[in-house]
Design an enzyme around this catalytic site. Structure first.
Site, PDB file in Angstrom:
ATOM      1  N   ASN A  94       0.805  -1.240   0.000  1.00 23.69           N
ATOM      2  CA  ASN A  94       0.000   0.000   0.000  1.00 23.69           C
ATOM      3  C   ASN A  94       0.832   1.280   0.000  1.00 23.69           C
ATOM      4  O   ASN A  94       0.387   2.301  -0.516  1.00 23.69           O
ATOM      5  CB  ASN A  94      -1.031  -0.010   1.137  1.00 23.69           C
ATOM      6  CG  ASN A  94      -0.420  -0.084   2.509  1.00 23.69           C
ATOM      7  OD1 ASN A  94       0.744  -0.422   2.675  1.00 23.69           O
ATOM      8  ND2 ASN A  94      -1.221   0.237   3.512  1.00 23.69           N
ATOM      9  N   LYS A 135      12.797  -7.032   0.980  1.00 23.58           N
ATOM     10  CA  LYS A 135      11.853  -7.727   0.092  1.00 23.58           C
ATOM     11  C   LYS A 135      10.584  -6.898  -0.038  1.00 23.58           C
ATOM     12  O   LYS A 135       9.793  -6.804   0.886  1.00 23.58           O
ATOM     13  CB  LYS A 135      11.465  -9.104   0.651  1.00 23.58           C
ATOM     14  CG  LYS A 135      10.726  -9.933  -0.385  1.00 23.58           C
ATOM     15  CD  LYS A 135       9.781 -10.967   0.204  1.00 23.58           C
ATOM     16  CE  LYS A 135       8.375 -10.463   0.372  1.00 23.58           C
ATOM     17  NZ  LYS A 135       7.657 -10.119  -0.867  1.00 23.58           N
ATOM     18  N   GLY A 169       3.175  -4.746   7.512  1.00 25.53           N
ATOM     19  CA  GLY A 169       2.202  -5.576   6.815  1.00 25.53           C
ATOM     20  C   GLY A 169       1.111  -6.019   7.767  1.00 25.53           C
ATOM     21  O   GLY A 169       0.841  -5.354   8.776  1.00 25.53           O
ATOM     22  N   GLU A 221     -10.241  -5.061   9.694  1.00 28.85           N
ATOM     23  CA  GLU A 221      -9.744  -3.957   8.877  1.00 28.85           C
ATOM     24  C   GLU A 221     -10.515  -3.935   7.553  1.00 28.85           C
ATOM     25  O   GLU A 221     -10.573  -4.950   6.861  1.00 28.85           O
ATOM     26  CB  GLU A 221      -8.258  -4.227   8.580  1.00 28.85           C
ATOM     27  CG  GLU A 221      -7.348  -3.111   8.905  1.00 28.85           C
ATOM     28  CD  GLU A 221      -5.880  -3.421   8.563  1.00 28.85           C
ATOM     29  OE1 GLU A 221      -5.524  -4.576   8.288  1.00 28.85           O
ATOM     30  OE2 GLU A 221      -5.112  -2.467   8.573  1.00 28.85           O
TER      31      GLU A 221
HETATM   32  P1  NAP Z   1       0.978  -8.771   4.107  1.00 26.79           P
HETATM   33  O1  NAP Z   1       0.165  -9.725   3.348  1.00 26.79           O
HETATM   34  O2  NAP Z   1       1.269  -9.055   5.532  1.00 26.79           O
HETATM   35  O3  NAP Z   1       2.341  -8.601   3.279  1.00 26.79           O
HETATM   36  C1  NAP Z   1       3.333  -7.709   3.683  1.00 26.79           C
HETATM   37  C2  NAP Z   1       4.675  -8.197   3.191  1.00 26.79           C
HETATM   38  O4  NAP Z   1       4.976  -9.435   3.830  1.00 26.79           O
HETATM   39  C3  NAP Z   1       4.744  -8.478   1.696  1.00 26.79           C
HETATM   40  O5  NAP Z   1       6.014  -8.152   1.215  1.00 26.79           O
HETATM   41  C4  NAP Z   1       4.506  -9.976   1.639  1.00 26.79           C
HETATM   42  O6  NAP Z   1       5.054 -10.583   0.495  1.00 26.79           O
HETATM   43  C5  NAP Z   1       5.273 -10.413   2.865  1.00 26.79           C
HETATM   44  N1  NAP Z   1       4.901 -11.722   3.376  1.00 26.79           N
HETATM   45  C6  NAP Z   1       3.710 -12.364   3.271  1.00 26.79           C
HETATM   46  N2  NAP Z   1       3.788 -13.584   3.874  1.00 26.79           N
HETATM   47  C7  NAP Z   1       5.043 -13.691   4.380  1.00 26.79           C
HETATM   48  C8  NAP Z   1       5.733 -14.691   5.107  1.00 26.79           C
HETATM   49  N3  NAP Z   1       5.140 -15.837   5.467  1.00 26.79           N
HETATM   50  N4  NAP Z   1       7.014 -14.465   5.463  1.00 26.79           N
HETATM   51  C9  NAP Z   1       7.638 -13.323   5.126  1.00 26.79           C
HETATM   52  N5  NAP Z   1       7.030 -12.331   4.416  1.00 26.79           N
HETATM   53  C10 NAP Z   1       5.747 -12.507   4.067  1.00 26.79           C
HETATM   54  O7  NAP Z   1       0.353  -7.315   4.111  1.00 26.79           O
HETATM   55  P2  NAP Z   1      -0.171  -6.455   2.871  1.00 26.79           P
HETATM   56  O8  NAP Z   1      -1.494  -7.008   2.471  1.00 26.79           O
HETATM   57  O9  NAP Z   1       0.897  -6.335   1.846  1.00 26.79           O
HETATM   58  O10 NAP Z   1      -0.329  -5.022   3.531  1.00 26.79           O
HETATM   59  C11 NAP Z   1      -1.489  -4.618   4.147  1.00 26.79           C
HETATM   60  C12 NAP Z   1      -1.347  -4.711   5.651  1.00 26.79           C
HETATM   61  O11 NAP Z   1      -0.228  -3.914   6.063  1.00 26.79           O
HETATM   62  C13 NAP Z   1      -2.531  -4.147   6.390  1.00 26.79           C
HETATM   63  O12 NAP Z   1      -2.863  -4.981   7.464  1.00 26.79           O
HETATM   64  C14 NAP Z   1      -2.030  -2.797   6.895  1.00 26.79           C
HETATM   65  O13 NAP Z   1      -2.713  -2.325   8.020  1.00 26.79           O
HETATM   66  C15 NAP Z   1      -0.613  -3.105   7.169  1.00 26.79           C
HETATM   67  N6  NAP Z   1       0.192  -1.877   7.192  1.00 26.79           N
HETATM   68  C16 NAP Z   1       0.683  -1.432   8.384  1.00 26.79           C
HETATM   69  C17 NAP Z   1       1.395  -0.253   8.438  1.00 26.79           C
HETATM   70  C18 NAP Z   1       1.938   0.254   9.737  1.00 26.79           C
HETATM   71  O14 NAP Z   1       2.824   1.096   9.701  1.00 26.79           O
HETATM   72  N7  NAP Z   1       1.461  -0.211  10.881  1.00 26.79           N
HETATM   73  C19 NAP Z   1       1.647   0.471   7.278  1.00 26.79           C
HETATM   74  C20 NAP Z   1       1.146  -0.012   6.071  1.00 26.79           C
HETATM   75  C21 NAP Z   1       0.424  -1.201   6.048  1.00 26.79           C
HETATM   76  P3  NAP Z   1       4.150 -10.869  -0.811  1.00 26.79           P
HETATM   77  O15 NAP Z   1       3.742  -9.541  -1.316  1.00 26.79           O
HETATM   78  O16 NAP Z   1       5.097 -11.574  -1.702  1.00 26.79           O
HETATM   79  O17 NAP Z   1       2.996 -11.699  -0.361  1.00 26.79           O
END
Ligand code: NAP
Length: 484
Positions: free
Chosen positions: A156, A179, A232, A385
């Protein structure tokens, strides 16, 4: 913009070399505005990651001992390079992520601001000398870079989320294996190109794309990676925290949110609507600090809903590259289906759709900005969310009721409240279980302040002085036998 001024890279950066996946396999990246394939990125795995970690470890030996002012100069040059390339970087970001161009430009700007901030803060990682209990001793407390850092970022904010991790790590002398998210890898890879262009030594910044499990697994298992910084979902964050136990890594976790936006009867309605629009609809509702629940006091409720619905209905939806567009497409069809499911659930439980409610006529993953009233605690969006352009409006009577509702979640990232009662502001500061609170403000992210959540929204902070401390180990040294 063809090839985005050379900033659209389709290879991994490992030890100063741009390479494909060992298997030669690639993954297609889609432009969510058009559904067309934007390009192909390496489908890398554990072996490439292991080499990247080795390169980062080698580079750490010299980078951590490089003159502080040489590191500061490189970060200042990186800051300038980001701004010099703001337009192609913003175009690339919109192409892979979908947000309107004006927001993408803003993301590049704040990313560069984090680089500048940490270049300045890196000069202030002061230690301490304490009075010793005996005259022959001196007690030193000093701070040192943790070592190789693993950085995993979401789709995002594919540029600024990396900025908050790279900049403090590089400022204090750490090296990085990053990554980016598979859906939005190009903004991350562009950081590698700019770091290379301004002269960061080979191996200091390494960036790989591919299997999250394989790359993440190699990062988490390696004893050479001393810290992992992740932004994430809470679900993946919990997995990484568990995996970090085996090698006892430091972790920073920026995870999910469920932000309440409380509007009290005494609020300035114009200001509340202005704040509501930015806190809800930025990036089409796909930010971790986006309002998930509007919690509105009975006396102002109807006026607030009317104004919110008018403003929501007037939002211009379209391809983010087109002039005047305020809302782009959602990231993918799963995101659209989640919003549809939440609206259907709310309507079934007595909620009312005041505006929007359906897929947008543009097709693809466009969705109408939507307002639902009559929200109750048993509806899905009370606990989950939303991550989409859906405003859910709850009604309350008393301040205690609002505080209890706001805190009724396992998340604790951002909360907002609109009121003109100063005493209440302090009660909110003390009573809201959130890491960040906006009072009469819907947009509070700034480099000077610590960004981060409490409860299941995370561990650690990004930005502020705390954002630097997370990349430092503290050593205590007692020197005895000094006489006296
Ligand atoms: P996500 O599915 O958790 O993915 C985030 C990152 O983690 C991606 O690079 C993803 O790779 C990787 N990933 C997924 N499974 C993994 C695993 N088993 N081991 C290591 N890495 C793994 O989250 P998203 O859908 O991209 O982002 C949305 C989420 O981020 C929301 O919940 C949002 O609230 C949160 N967020 C939090 C903040 C904050 O500062 N608190 C800021 C922005 C977003 P792939 O893309 O290859 O799957």
């Amino acid at each position: 913009m063809s090839n985005f001024n050379g900033l659209m890279l389709e290879a991994n950066l490992i030890g100063g070399a741009w390479t494909g996946a060992d298997s030669g396999e690639t993954i297609a990246v889609t432009n969510p505005a058009t559904g067309e394939t934007l390009g192909q990125i390496p489908a890398s795995g554990a072996d490439e990651t292991t080499r990247a970690i080795a390169a980062a470890k080698d580079a750490f030996a010299t980078w951590s001992r490089t003159d502080l002012m040489a590191r500061v100069k490189l970060l200042q040059d990186l800051h300038d390079a980001l701004l010099d390339n703001q337009e192609p970087l913003a175009q690339l970001l919109t192409a892979e992520q979908g947000k309107p161009l004006f927001e993408a430009r803003g993301e590049i700007a704040i990313g560069s601001a984090y680089v500048r901030w940490f270049a300045e803060r890196g000069r202030r990682a002061e230690g301490e000398i304490f009075p010793a209990p005996t005259a022959d001793r001196r007690l030193l407390v000093t701070h040192h870079p943790v070592g190789v850092v693993g950085a995993i970022t979401p789709w995002n904010f594919p540029s600024s989320m990396l900025a908050r991790k790279l900049a403090p790590a590089l400022a204090v002398g750490c090296t990085v294996v990053a990554k980016p998210a598979t859906q939005t890898p190009y903004s991350g890879l562009a950081w590698g190109k700019l770091c290379e262009d301004v002269g960061f030594p080979a191996g200091v910044v390494n960036i790989l794309t591919g299997s999250a499990r394989a790359i993440g697994g190699a990062i988490m298992q390696s004893p050479d990676v001393r810290k992992v910084t992740f932004t994430g979902s809470t679900e993946v964050g919990k997995t990484l925290i568990r995996q970090s136990a085996d090698t006892v890594k430091k972790v920073s976790m920026e995870l999910g949110g469920n932000a309440p936006f409380i509007v009290f009867d005494d609020a300035d309605l114009d200001a509340a609507i202005e704040g509501a629009m930015v806190a809800k609809y930025r990036n089409m509702g796909q930010t971790c600090v986006c309002t998930n629940r509007f919690i509105v006091q009975a006396g102002i409720h109807d006026a607030f809903v009317q104004r919110l619905a008018e403003a929501t209905g007037a939002l211009v939806v379209g391809d983010g590259t087109e002039a005047g567009v305020q809302q782009g497409p959602l990231i993918d069809n799963t995101a659209v289906e989640k919003v549809e499911t939440m609206i259907a659930d709310a309507v079934e439980k007595g909620g009312t759709v005041v505006t929007g409610g359906k897929r947008h006529g543009n097709g693809g993953t466009y969705f109408q900005p939507t307002v639902v009233t009559g929200a109750t605690g048993d509806m899905m969006f009370a606990t989950d969310e939303i991550f989409g352009p859906l405003s859910a409006v709850f009604k309350f009577e008393t301040e205690d009721e609002a505080l209890a509702a706001a805190n009724a979640t396992e998340y604790g990232l951002a909360a907002y409240a609109y009121t003109n009662d100063l005493a209440r502001v302090f009660r909110l500061n003390e009573g809201l279980d959130y890491g960040m609170i906006g009072i009469n403000a819907g947009l509070i992210t700034t480099v000077e302040a610590p960004f981060g959540g409490v409860k299941e929204s995370g561990i650690g902070k990004e930005g502020g002085s705390q954002g630097l401390e997370d990349y430092l180990d503290t050593k205590y040294t007692a020197i005895a036998g000094l006489g006296g």
